[in-house]
Structures are given as structure tokens and as C-alpha cells.
Design a protein around this motif. Structure first.
Motif, PDB file in Angstrom:
ATOM      1  N   VAL A  83      -9.217 -18.896  32.077  1.00  0.00           N
ATOM      2  CA  VAL A  83      -8.073 -18.233  33.280  1.00  0.00           C
ATOM      3  C   VAL A  83      -7.069 -18.062  32.032  1.00  0.00           C
ATOM      4  N   ILE A  84      -6.470 -16.422  32.478  1.00  0.00           N
ATOM      5  CA  ILE A  84      -5.469 -16.678  31.413  1.00  0.00           C
ATOM      6  C   ILE A  84      -4.571 -15.643  32.740  1.00  0.00           C
ATOM      7  N   VAL A  85      -2.968 -16.425  33.177  1.00  0.00           N
ATOM      8  CA  VAL A  85      -1.952 -15.790  33.987  1.00  0.00           C
ATOM      9  C   VAL A  85      -0.787 -15.488  32.894  1.00  0.00           C
ATOM     10  N   PHE A  86      -0.778 -13.705  33.354  1.00  0.00           N
ATOM     11  CA  PHE A  86       0.380 -13.460  32.396  1.00  0.00           C
ATOM     12  C   PHE A  86       1.462 -12.590  33.490  1.00  0.00           C
ATOM     13  N   GLU A  87       2.365 -12.239  32.908  1.00  0.00           N
ATOM     14  CA  GLU A  87       3.615 -11.335  33.240  1.00  0.00           C
ATOM     15  C   GLU A  87       3.276  -9.966  33.576  1.00  0.00           C
ATOM     16  N   ARG A  88       3.912  -8.873  34.271  1.00  0.00           N
ATOM     17  CA  ARG A  88       3.461  -7.636  34.317  1.00  0.00           C
ATOM     18  C   ARG A  88       5.056  -7.237  34.370  1.00  0.00           C
ATOM     19  N   LEU A  89       5.633  -6.423  33.497  1.00  0.00           N
ATOM     20  CA  LEU A  89       6.516  -5.582  34.204  1.00  0.00           C
ATOM     21  C   LEU A  89       6.245  -5.035  34.761  1.00  0.00           C
ATOM     22  N   MET A  90       6.995  -4.311  35.995  1.00  0.00           N
ATOM     23  CA  MET A  90       7.318  -3.669  36.942  1.00  0.00           C
ATOM     24  C   MET A  90       8.210  -2.912  37.056  1.00  0.00           C
ATOM     25  N   GLY A  91       8.448  -1.709  36.766  1.00  0.00           N
ATOM     26  CA  GLY A  91       9.747  -0.506  37.088  1.00  0.00           C
ATOM     27  C   GLY A  91       9.874  -0.148  35.762  1.00  0.00           C
ATOM     28  N   ASP A  92      11.050   0.364  35.637  1.00  0.00           N
ATOM     29  CA  ASP A  92      11.677   1.437  34.895  1.00  0.00           C
ATOM     30  C   ASP A  92      12.723   1.032  33.752  1.00  0.00           C
ATOM     31  N   TYR A  93      12.386  -0.745  33.512  1.00  0.00           N
ATOM     32  CA  TYR A  93      13.184  -1.869  32.635  1.00  0.00           C
ATOM     33  C   TYR A  93      13.409  -1.152  31.513  1.00  0.00           C
ATOM     34  N   PRO A  94      14.080  -0.001  30.758  1.00  0.00           N
ATOM     35  CA  PRO A  94      14.933  -0.804  30.419  1.00  0.00           C
ATOM     36  C   PRO A  94      16.674  -0.250  31.513  1.00  0.00           C
ATOM     37  N   TYR A  95      15.573   0.480  32.355  1.00  0.00           N
ATOM     38  CA  TYR A  95      16.270   1.897  32.787  1.00  0.00           C
ATOM     39  C   TYR A  95      16.548   1.528  34.488  1.00  0.00           C
ATOM     40  N   GLY A  96      16.004   1.215  34.863  1.00  0.00           N
ATOM     41  CA  GLY A  96      16.459   0.414  36.410  1.00  0.00           C
ATOM     42  C   GLY A  96      16.085  -1.524  36.378  1.00  0.00           C
ATOM     43  N   ASN A 122      -9.938 -13.214  33.431  1.00  0.00           N
ATOM     44  CA  ASN A 122     -10.618 -14.676  33.030  1.00  0.00           C
ATOM     45  C   ASN A 122     -10.431 -14.211  31.372  1.00  0.00           C
ATOM     46  N   ARG A 123     -11.046 -14.882  31.256  1.00  0.00           N
ATOM     47  CA  ARG A 123     -11.007 -15.585  29.136  1.00  0.00           C
ATOM     48  C   ARG A 123     -12.111 -14.225  29.047  1.00  0.00           C
ATOM     49  N   ASP A 124     -13.307 -13.590  29.525  1.00  0.00           N
ATOM     50  CA  ASP A 124     -14.462 -12.392  29.285  1.00  0.00           C
ATOM     51  C   ASP A 124     -13.845 -10.887  29.586  1.00  0.00           C
ATOM     52  N   GLY A 125     -12.364 -11.161  30.158  1.00  0.00           N
ATOM     53  CA  GLY A 125     -11.734  -9.699  30.490  1.00  0.00           C
ATOM     54  C   GLY A 125     -12.320  -9.068  31.654  1.00  0.00           C
ATOM     55  N   GLY A 126     -12.706 -10.550  32.966  1.00  0.00           N
ATOM     56  CA  GLY A 126     -12.855  -9.833  34.258  1.00  0.00           C
ATOM     57  C   GLY A 126     -12.017 -10.538  35.303  1.00  0.00           C
ATOM     58  N   SER A 127     -12.381  -9.664  36.153  1.00  0.00           N
ATOM     59  CA  SER A 127     -11.256  -9.795  37.128  1.00  0.00           C
ATOM     60  C   SER A 127     -10.181 -10.383  37.501  1.00  0.00           C
ATOM     61  N   LEU A 128      -9.638  -8.952  36.929  1.00  0.00           N
ATOM     62  CA  LEU A 128      -8.060  -9.177  37.102  1.00  0.00           C
ATOM     63  C   LEU A 128      -7.433  -9.010  38.383  1.00  0.00           C
ATOM     64  N   ARG A 129      -6.405  -9.528  38.569  1.00  0.00           N
ATOM     65  CA  ARG A 129      -5.910 -10.047  39.913  1.00  0.00           C
ATOM     66  C   ARG A 129      -4.618 -10.212  39.861  1.00  0.00           C
ATOM     67  N   ARG A 130      -3.983  -9.982  40.939  1.00  0.00           N
ATOM     68  CA  ARG A 130      -2.413  -9.608  41.590  1.00  0.00           C
ATOM     69  C   ARG A 130      -2.572 -10.897  41.752  1.00  0.00           C
ATOM     70  N   LEU A 131      -1.026 -11.998  41.288  1.00  0.00           N
ATOM     71  CA  LEU A 131      -1.658 -13.440  42.215  1.00  0.00           C
ATOM     72  C   LEU A 131      -0.209 -13.014  42.989  1.00  0.00           C
ATOM     73  N   VAL A 132       0.918 -13.043  42.238  1.00  0.00           N
ATOM     74  CA  VAL A 132       2.331 -12.557  42.837  1.00  0.00           C
ATOM     75  C   VAL A 132       3.119 -11.522  42.810  1.00  0.00           C
ATOM     76  N   SER A 133       3.011 -10.747  43.587  1.00  0.00           N
ATOM     77  CA  SER A 133       3.501  -9.103  43.747  1.00  0.00           C
ATOM     78  C   SER A 133       5.382  -9.652  43.548  1.00  0.00           C
ATOM     79  N   VAL A 134       5.928  -8.133  43.109  1.00  0.00           N
ATOM     80  CA  VAL A 134       7.588  -7.989  43.188  1.00  0.00           C
ATOM     81  C   VAL A 134       7.702  -8.681  44.068  1.00  0.00           C
ATOM     82  N   GLU A 135       7.073  -7.597  45.752  1.00  0.00           N
ATOM     83  CA  GLU A 135       7.973  -7.909  46.949  1.00  0.00           C
ATOM     84  C   GLU A 135       7.841  -9.797  47.493  1.00  0.00           C
ATOM     85  N   GLN A 136       6.802  -9.805  47.302  1.00  0.00           N
ATOM     86  CA  GLN A 136       6.879 -12.409  47.576  1.00  0.00           C
ATOM     87  C   GLN A 136       7.578 -12.782  46.128  1.00  0.00           C
TER      88      GLN A 136
END
Length: 110
Positions: free
Chosen positions: A38-51, A61-75
């Protein structure tokens, strides 16, 4: 070798071609579970560097399956209620996997 190219996570193993795992185009940092499945990664949300600089935490998953959000910006924002200043960026720090599981802990900055 594990790396990010153009915001996507890749794996390259000896005697094999590099293999693309994610296709979100916005991965910043990642960590593999201790068993490598399993790979956990950070995704940039918004319009940085302008916001605002905002992060979500996702898993795939390592095989590329089961993409899922764990913690949202709001959380992440809920962790720091009442402390929203223009320069602040809520993002996870110190990601650590629990041995023998696909669970992890993290802190939040600032």
C-alpha cells in the motif's frame, strides 16, 4: 527504485521496466507500507502557488488499484480550527506505519 515523475508514482525494479502506479498527476510525497503493498501519498489541492497550499492524504495499492482518499482538506482544517491565517498550510508530517498492518499515524503541521 520508487519515484515521482510529473506528479505520478512509479516503481522501477532491476531487470524490469519502470511501472506507473498512480495517474493523478499531483502526488507530492509518498510512503510505502512495510510490506510494500500500500502506498500513501500527499496530493496538492487548490491552485498553489496562486492560492492556498492545501494537502489531502490518499492511498493506492501497489498494483495501481483501489485509489482512495484517506483525509480531505476539510478534515485537515478541522484539526486546526480557529488558526486559519493566510500563510498556513495544513499537511501531514511524520507518517509512520504500524508494524504488520496497513495503518499509519501522522502529525499535522502547523
Amino acid at each position: 527504485m520508487r519515484f515521482i515523475s510529473d506528479g505520478d508514482i512509479w516503481i522501477w525494479e532491476e531487470r524490469e521496466s519502470a511501472r506507473q502506479i498512480s495517474d493523478t498527476g499531483d502526488a507530492l510525497r509518498f510512503t510505502f507500507s512495510l510490506d510494500g503493498e500500500v502506498i500513501v501519498f500527499e496530493r496538492l489541492m487548490g491552485d498553489y502557488p496562486y492560492g492556498q497550499y492545501k494537502i489531502e492524504l490518499w492511498a493506492i495499492n501497489r498494483d495501481g488499484g483501489s485509489l482512495r482518499r484517506l483525509v480531505s482538506v476539510e478534515q485537515f482544517d478541522e484539526f486546526l480550527t480557529g488558526r486559519h491565517e493566510a500563510w498556513m498550510a495544513n499537511f501531514p508530517t511524520d507518517l509512520r506505519w504500524f508494524s504488520g498492518t496497513h495503518q499509519l499515524s501522522f502529525g499535522v503541521y502547523p
